[in-house]
Design a protein around this motif. Sequence first.
Motif, short mmCIF file in Angstrom:
data_model
loop_
_atom_site.label_atom_id
_atom_site.label_comp_id
_atom_site.label_asym_id
_atom_site.label_seq_id
_atom_site.Cartn_x
_atom_site.Cartn_y
_atom_site.Cartn_z
N SER A 1 11.43 38.06 9.49
CA SER A 1 11.13 39.42 9.20
C SER A 1 11.28 39.32 7.66
CB SER A 1 11.92 40.47 9.83
OG SER A 1 11.84 41.72 9.37
N VAL A 2 12.38 38.66 7.12
CA VAL A 2 12.95 38.55 5.59
C VAL A 2 11.48 37.99 5.01
CG1 VAL A 2 14.30 37.74 4.08
CG2 VAL A 2 15.29 38.91 5.94
N LEU A 3 11.02 36.94 5.38
CA LEU A 3 9.89 36.17 4.70
C LEU A 3 8.75 37.12 4.53
CD1 LEU A 3 8.92 33.45 3.92
CD2 LEU A 3 7.80 33.22 6.12
N ALA A 4 8.41 38.18 5.71
CA ALA A 4 7.30 39.08 5.53
C ALA A 4 7.65 40.36 4.66
CB ALA A 4 7.10 39.54 7.00
N THR A 5 8.88 40.62 4.34
CA THR A 5 9.28 41.94 3.78
C THR A 5 10.20 41.70 2.55
OG1 THR A 5 11.28 42.22 5.23
CG2 THR A 5 8.97 43.17 5.92
N LYS B 1 15.85 35.51 -4.01
CA LYS B 1 15.94 34.27 -4.19
C LYS B 1 16.18 33.26 -2.97
CE LYS B 1 17.85 35.40 -8.72
NZ LYS B 1 18.94 35.31 -9.56
N ALA B 2 15.83 32.39 -2.77
CA ALA B 2 15.57 31.11 -1.79
C ALA B 2 17.51 30.98 -1.76
CB ALA B 2 15.11 30.01 -2.12
N GLU B 3 17.89 31.08 -2.73
CA GLU B 3 19.57 30.55 -2.45
C GLU B 3 20.12 31.67 -1.96
OE1 GLU B 3 18.87 31.15 -7.10
OE2 GLU B 3 18.00 30.07 -5.58
N ASP B 4 19.58 32.85 -2.18
CA ASP B 4 20.34 34.02 -1.85
C ASP B 4 19.92 34.02 -0.05
OD1 ASP B 4 21.81 34.65 -4.08
OD2 ASP B 4 19.90 35.88 -4.62
N LYS B 5 18.67 34.19 0.23
CA LYS B 5 18.15 34.06 1.54
C LYS B 5 19.02 33.22 2.35
CE LYS B 5 14.12 33.48 4.49
NZ LYS B 5 14.69 32.27 5.23
N ASN B 6 19.12 31.83 1.91
CA ASN B 6 19.79 30.84 2.71
C ASN B 6 21.34 31.02 2.89
OD1 ASN B 6 17.49 29.55 2.86
ND2 ASN B 6 17.96 28.05 1.07
N GLU B 7 21.89 31.70 1.79
CA GLU B 7 23.30 32.24 1.85
C GLU B 7 23.60 33.22 2.85
OE1 GLU B 7 26.74 34.12 -1.03
OE2 GLU B 7 25.33 32.68 -2.00
N ILE B 8 22.63 34.20 2.69
CA ILE B 8 22.76 35.53 3.68
C ILE B 8 22.69 34.97 5.19
CG2 ILE B 8 21.59 37.61 4.50
CD1 ILE B 8 20.95 37.87 1.51
N GLN B 9 21.39 34.06 5.71
CA GLN B 9 21.31 33.52 6.79
C GLN B 9 22.59 32.94 7.34
OE1 GLN B 9 17.35 31.69 7.27
NE2 GLN B 9 17.83 30.66 9.25
N LYS B 10 22.97 31.99 6.59
CA LYS B 10 24.33 31.30 7.04
C LYS B 10 25.18 32.38 7.55
CE LYS B 10 23.76 27.35 4.18
NZ LYS B 10 24.19 26.81 2.89
N MET B 11 25.48 33.38 6.78
CA MET B 11 26.58 34.49 6.98
C MET B 11 26.01 35.19 8.45
SD MET B 11 29.14 33.92 5.23
CE MET B 11 29.79 35.54 5.43
N LEU B 12 24.88 35.32 8.57
CA LEU B 12 24.65 36.20 9.81
C LEU B 12 25.41 36.02 11.15
CD1 LEU B 12 20.64 35.93 10.01
CD2 LEU B 12 21.97 37.85 9.02
#
Length: 141
Positions: free
Chosen positions: A22-26, A31-42
């Motif tokens: 979903s995040v990839l689409a919207t 930034k890639a590093e922020d996406k990765n950090e958020i994903q780890k925190m899910l």
Amino acid sequence: MLTYFPASEKDYSVLTNIWSRSVLATHNFLKAEDKNEIQKMLPEYFKQVDLLKWQLDESIVGFSGTANQELVMLFLDPKYFRKGYGHQILQKLIDDGINKVSVNEQNVGAFNFYKKNGFKMVSRSDLDGDDRPYPILNLQL
């Protein structure tokens, strides 16, 4: 018929995969590093909300997380975008008392979705909840 169930830790990997697609689409502004950090925190974020998985038969369409009267997260698998499921989920949550939501300012599609469903902007923050430089729009019914 769309149904919902409380999500548990055993659902986290499936929900994380839906979040990622979903995040990839919207969220092309992340930034890639922020996406990765958020994903780890899910998993931690999931524990802080009333987490529901929304299903069509056995397929998970998406998930929502609420706290008090606020919709904290709503993500759909992109293959279910623009089919009315987001609207159905949001209406059920509104019926159950949700009247606030926050959305990334750069996520124009989500902002328009919430506006179409009766939400109005009441405030804006320059930073997201983790002090990242992604402005947040706070909306209310």
